[in-house]
Motif scaffolding. Structure first.
Motif, PDB file in Angstrom:
ATOM      1  N   ARG A 154     -82.159  12.954  11.432  1.00 54.45           N
ATOM      2  CA  ARG A 154     -82.921  13.843  10.538  1.00 54.45           C
ATOM      3  C   ARG A 154     -82.342  15.248  10.657  1.00 54.45           C
ATOM      4  O   ARG A 154     -82.651  15.965  11.603  1.00 54.45           O
ATOM      5  CB  ARG A 154     -84.376  13.914  10.985  1.00 54.45           C
TER       6      ARG A 154
ATOM      7  N   TYR B  38     -90.004  18.982  11.146  1.00 56.91           N
ATOM      8  CA  TYR B  38     -88.994  18.235  11.911  1.00 56.91           C
ATOM      9  C   TYR B  38     -89.307  18.376  13.394  1.00 56.91           C
ATOM     10  O   TYR B  38     -89.038  19.405  13.988  1.00 56.91           O
ATOM     11  CB  TYR B  38     -87.591  18.790  11.626  1.00 56.91           C
ATOM     12  N   ASN B  39     -89.908  17.379  13.966  1.00 59.82           N
ATOM     13  CA  ASN B  39     -90.221  17.314  15.400  1.00 59.82           C
ATOM     14  C   ASN B  39     -90.540  18.676  16.017  1.00 59.82           C
ATOM     15  O   ASN B  39     -89.754  19.213  16.807  1.00 59.82           O
ATOM     16  CB  ASN B  39     -89.090  16.588  16.156  1.00 59.82           C
TER      17      ASN B  39
ATOM     18  N   GLU C 252     -90.336  12.403   8.013  1.00 56.51           N
ATOM     19  CA  GLU C 252     -90.196  10.949   8.017  1.00 56.51           C
ATOM     20  C   GLU C 252     -90.241  10.359   6.601  1.00 56.51           C
ATOM     21  O   GLU C 252     -89.880   9.198   6.408  1.00 56.51           O
ATOM     22  CB  GLU C 252     -91.278  10.340   8.901  1.00 56.51           C
TER      23      GLU C 252
ATOM     24  N   TYR D 207     -96.727   4.644   7.673  1.00 56.00           N
ATOM     25  CA  TYR D 207     -97.014   6.085   7.709  1.00 56.00           C
ATOM     26  C   TYR D 207     -96.196   6.838   6.656  1.00 56.00           C
ATOM     27  O   TYR D 207     -96.741   7.596   5.842  1.00 56.00           O
ATOM     28  CB  TYR D 207     -96.685   6.590   9.113  1.00 56.00           C
TER      29      TYR D 207
ATOM     30  N   PHE E 230     -91.295  -2.064  23.149  1.00 55.64           N
ATOM     31  CA  PHE E 230     -91.974  -0.790  23.452  1.00 55.64           C
ATOM     32  C   PHE E 230     -93.145  -0.538  22.500  1.00 55.64           C
ATOM     33  O   PHE E 230     -94.232  -0.160  22.920  1.00 55.64           O
ATOM     34  CB  PHE E 230     -90.955   0.353  23.357  1.00 55.64           C
TER      35      PHE E 230
ATOM     36  N   PRO F 294     -97.946   8.075  23.326  1.00 52.54           N
ATOM     37  CA  PRO F 294     -97.738   9.320  22.560  1.00 52.54           C
ATOM     38  C   PRO F 294     -96.308   9.408  22.025  1.00 52.54           C
ATOM     39  O   PRO F 294     -95.564   8.428  22.077  1.00 52.54           O
ATOM     40  CB  PRO F 294     -98.005  10.411  23.595  1.00 52.54           C
TER      41      PRO F 294
ATOM     42  N   GLN G 152     -88.003   5.702  29.408  1.00 53.15           N
ATOM     43  CA  GLN G 152     -87.538   4.520  28.672  1.00 53.15           C
ATOM     44  C   GLN G 152     -86.850   4.916  27.373  1.00 53.15           C
ATOM     45  O   GLN G 152     -87.425   5.642  26.551  1.00 53.15           O
ATOM     46  CB  GLN G 152     -88.725   3.601  28.381  1.00 53.15           C
TER      47      GLN G 152
ATOM     48  N   CYS H 131    -100.188  10.638  13.510  1.00 51.13           N
ATOM     49  CA  CYS H 131     -98.736  10.841  13.401  1.00 51.13           C
ATOM     50  C   CYS H 131     -97.974  10.378  14.636  1.00 51.13           C
ATOM     51  O   CYS H 131     -96.966  10.970  14.999  1.00 51.13           O
ATOM     52  CB  CYS H 131     -98.412  12.287  13.044  1.00 51.13           C
TER      53      CYS H 131
ATOM     54  N   CYS I 216     -94.073  10.932  26.329  1.00 53.47           N
ATOM     55  CA  CYS I 216     -93.662   9.705  27.039  1.00 53.47           C
ATOM     56  C   CYS I 216     -92.729  10.072  28.196  1.00 53.47           C
ATOM     57  O   CYS I 216     -92.912   9.610  29.330  1.00 53.47           O
ATOM     58  CB  CYS I 216     -92.928   8.754  26.100  1.00 53.47           C
ATOM     59  N   PHE I 217     -91.720  10.892  27.899  1.00 55.68           N
ATOM     60  CA  PHE I 217     -90.777  11.268  28.963  1.00 55.68           C
ATOM     61  C   PHE I 217     -91.475  12.105  30.039  1.00 55.68           C
ATOM     62  O   PHE I 217     -91.197  11.964  31.223  1.00 55.68           O
ATOM     63  CB  PHE I 217     -89.579  12.045  28.368  1.00 55.68           C
TER      64      PHE I 217
ATOM     65  N   PRO J  45     -95.849   7.115  16.106  1.00 55.34           N
ATOM     66  CA  PRO J  45     -95.272   5.843  15.672  1.00 55.34           C
ATOM     67  C   PRO J  45     -95.929   4.606  16.293  1.00 55.34           C
ATOM     68  O   PRO J  45     -96.024   3.573  15.638  1.00 55.34           O
ATOM     69  CB  PRO J  45     -93.805   5.977  16.074  1.00 55.34           C
TER      70      PRO J  45
ATOM     71  N   ARG K 212     -93.564   0.094  10.644  1.00 52.75           N
ATOM     72  CA  ARG K 212     -93.125   1.452  10.963  1.00 52.75           C
ATOM     73  C   ARG K 212     -93.279   2.371   9.737  1.00 52.75           C
ATOM     74  O   ARG K 212     -93.591   3.536   9.834  1.00 52.75           O
ATOM     75  CB  ARG K 212     -91.659   1.448  11.414  1.00 52.75           C
TER      76      ARG K 212
ATOM     77  N   VAL L 180     -92.307  11.062  21.873  1.00 56.54           N
ATOM     78  CA  VAL L 180     -91.278  10.964  22.914  1.00 56.54           C
ATOM     79  C   VAL L 180     -91.416  12.025  24.015  1.00 56.54           C
ATOM     80  O   VAL L 180     -91.246  11.719  25.193  1.00 56.54           O
ATOM     81  CB  VAL L 180     -89.857  10.955  22.296  1.00 56.54           C
TER      82      VAL L 180
HETATM   83  C1  UGA Z   1     -93.012  11.206  14.686  1.00 57.94           C
HETATM   84  C2  UGA Z   1     -93.752  11.147  13.352  1.00 57.94           C
HETATM   85  O1  UGA Z   1     -93.655   9.890  12.793  1.00 57.94           O
HETATM   86  C3  UGA Z   1     -93.240  12.156  12.375  1.00 57.94           C
HETATM   87  O2  UGA Z   1     -94.035  12.206  11.247  1.00 57.94           O
HETATM   88  C4  UGA Z   1     -93.291  13.504  12.954  1.00 57.94           C
HETATM   89  O3  UGA Z   1     -92.725  14.411  12.026  1.00 57.94           O
HETATM   90  C5  UGA Z   1     -92.531  13.509  14.242  1.00 57.94           C
HETATM   91  O4  UGA Z   1     -93.037  12.521  15.146  1.00 57.94           O
HETATM   92  C6  UGA Z   1     -92.678  14.852  14.865  1.00 57.94           C
HETATM   93  O5  UGA Z   1     -93.016  14.989  16.034  1.00 57.94           O
HETATM   94  O6  UGA Z   1     -92.432  15.800  14.134  1.00 57.94           O
HETATM   95  P1  UGA Z   1     -90.701  10.323  15.672  1.00 57.94           P
HETATM   96  O7  UGA Z   1     -89.754  11.457  15.858  1.00 57.94           O
HETATM   97  O8  UGA Z   1     -90.082   8.997  15.375  1.00 57.94           O
HETATM   98  O9  UGA Z   1     -91.709  10.698  14.507  1.00 57.94           O
HETATM   99  O10 UGA Z   1     -91.628  10.147  16.964  1.00 57.94           O
HETATM  100  P2  UGA Z   1     -91.342  10.057  18.518  1.00 57.94           P
HETATM  101  O11 UGA Z   1     -92.378   9.147  19.077  1.00 57.94           O
HETATM  102  O12 UGA Z   1     -91.299  11.406  19.108  1.00 57.94           O
HETATM  103  O13 UGA Z   1     -89.944   9.285  18.672  1.00 57.94           O
HETATM  104  C7  UGA Z   1     -88.708   9.930  18.638  1.00 57.94           C
HETATM  105  C8  UGA Z   1     -87.628   8.981  19.106  1.00 57.94           C
HETATM  106  O14 UGA Z   1     -87.760   8.748  20.507  1.00 57.94           O
HETATM  107  C9  UGA Z   1     -87.626   7.592  18.466  1.00 57.94           C
HETATM  108  O15 UGA Z   1     -86.294   7.211  18.292  1.00 57.94           O
HETATM  109  C10 UGA Z   1     -88.264   6.694  19.532  1.00 57.94           C
HETATM  110  O16 UGA Z   1     -87.860   5.353  19.439  1.00 57.94           O
HETATM  111  C11 UGA Z   1     -87.742   7.342  20.795  1.00 57.94           C
HETATM  112  N1  UGA Z   1     -88.573   7.163  22.030  1.00 57.94           N
HETATM  113  C12 UGA Z   1     -89.897   7.388  22.021  1.00 57.94           C
HETATM  114  C13 UGA Z   1     -87.922   6.772  23.214  1.00 57.94           C
HETATM  115  O17 UGA Z   1     -86.690   6.540  23.258  1.00 57.94           O
HETATM  116  N2  UGA Z   1     -88.680   6.633  24.354  1.00 57.94           N
HETATM  117  C14 UGA Z   1     -90.004   6.870  24.387  1.00 57.94           C
HETATM  118  O18 UGA Z   1     -90.613   6.745  25.483  1.00 57.94           O
HETATM  119  C15 UGA Z   1     -90.642   7.267  23.188  1.00 57.94           C
END
Ligand code: UGA
Length: 356
Positions: A319, A192-193, A122, A164, A308, A211, A228, A81, A216-217, A83, A161, A213
């Motif tokens: 969402r 939801y996240n 998602e 999944y 990235f 990993p 980033q 899970c 990553c942060f 991205p 993308r 976000v």
């Molecule tokens: C992922 C999974 O695809 C979902 O199924 C899951 O429900 C969700 O995580 C979750 O944690 O619940 P997503 O939220 O897109 O979905 O995953 P993240 O990698 O956490 O990304 C969130 C947002 O942060 C995206 O817009 C991504 O582009 C952005 N991002 C990510 C950054 O701006 N910087 C980073 O270093 C990493």
């Protein structure tokens, strides 16, 4: 003692669920996962039988079948899970989220066993809002996600993308198919996240790759590198504290009459934030948690999604869960606000990984 099967019991969500269920003393759990690092504290607990295996239709399900018939519920949490993997390893992603897993649905249907499956928010993909003029972007009818009404909007097949989300969507549809043809009892959960301690990993320390976000942060904050922002950091997410999410799962388990044959959004509407907002808030909280003011000006830089994650990255724009079903049928709503969720989660990261 009620018997449960949990697939993916050693992951982030599984570990929190197992903490809660074992503490209640009401369950005996047969758990499958490839790693038990996150549940090592329960290794000696006689109410947890741990099966260390990769979950794969060809091998694992034969082993699981004898336990399915008399289980109170079968909870499936195992999945890829992140991205970054949807784009770099779409074949593996589709295998993990559908091909390697769908036999579980057949088995639960065969034994009429209650399948509780964690899907994902998602599956909604992008919002209707993202396809209308900007002035209408804030019309709730165009962005709020309702389990049984909102269309699921994926991008083109060439953009990995969505590998999944479409695999997850097919899994949900296969559950519905078995429900109507063979009476499979089910509950589908769309997280939801969910954020909390033990989520994801820090690359190079306890995992490899990119990993989600939060990690990553946190990696950037811990290693003194820029945070980033992908494609400007304008995407929204609604962030939900893991303990609140576990409350919802527990209510579902304890109230099958209200939770069976339903899909539930489990998200914190009040936890909505853009990724840019998240980066700024995390800098502030890093300073608060560690007492180091330098975090307040920690560098933040922009990067494109294709750079990235790789070619084929697209993003869900927003969402926002409609949670009226969870409220009325389960009596559930998230209790923990965004700041508190991040404070607890980040404190755990700082404690586990330290700085310097
Ligand atoms: C992922 C999974 O695809 C979902 O199924 C899951 O429900 C969700 O995580 C979750 O944690 O619940 P997503 O939220 O897109 O979905 O995953 P993240 O990698 O956490 O990304 C969130 C947002 O942060 C995206 O817009 C991504 O582009 C952005 N991002 C990510 C950054 O701006 N910087 C980073 O270093 C990493």
């Amino acid at each position: 003692m009620k018997k449960l099967i949990i697939l993916g019991c050693g992951g982030f969500v599984g570990s929190h669920l197992i903490d809660r269920l074992l503490a209640s003393g009401e369950y005996h759990i047969e758990g499958w996962d490839i790693s038990f690092d996150k549940i090592a504290q329960h290794r000696e607990n006689p109410n947890l039988s741990f099966h260390q295996r990769y979950i794969n239709a060809d091998t694992t399900f034969e082993e699981i079948e004898p336990y399915i018939a008399d289980a109170e519920a079968v909870i499936s949490l195992a999945a890829i899970c992140t991205p970054a993997q949807y784009v770099s390893s779409p074949v593996k992603t589709i295998h993990s989220n559908f091909i390697d897993a769908y036999a579980l649905i057949d088995l639960c249907a065969k034994h009429k066993s209650w399948l509780m499956h964690t899907s994902t928010c998602e599956v909604y993909g992008r919002t209707l809002s993202s396809y209308v003029p900007t002035d209408d972007y804030d019309d709730p009818d165009l962005y709020e996600q309702r389990e049984d009404e909102t269309p699921l909007i994926m991008g083109p097949s060439k953009n990995h993308r969505w590998s999944y989300a479409t695999a997850k969507q097919l899994f949900e549809r296969y559950i519905f198919a078995h429900n109507s043809e063979n009476g499979l009892p089910f509950t589908i959960i769309r997280p939801y996240n969910w954020f909390g301690p033990r989520m994801d990993f820090i690359p190079g320390r306890d995992g490899e790759g990119v990993p989600r976000v939060l990690a990553c942060f946190m990696t950037a904050l811990l290693d003194g590198k820029p945070m980033q922002l992908v494609d400007g950091g304008d995407a929204y997410r609604t962030i939900t504290y893991i303990d609140d999410a576990i409350d919802a799962l527990q209510k579902m388990l304890e109230g099958p009459k209200n939770s069976r044959d339903q899909v539930f959004n489990i998200g914190n509407r009040g936890g909505e934030v853009t990724m840019k907002g998240l980066a700024h808030l995390m800098r502030e909280l890093a300073a608060e948690i560690t007492g180091k003011e330098s975090f307040l000006s920690h560098p933040i830089e922009d990067i494109t999604g294709n750079k990235f994650y790789g070619e084929g990255y697209e993003d869900c724009d927003r969402r926002v869960p409609d949670i009226s079903k969870a409220e009325s049928l389960l009596g559930w709503r998230a209790k923990t606000n965004l700041r508190e969720t991040l404070r607890i989660t980040m404190a755990d990261y700082f404690e586990r990984y330290g700085r310097d």
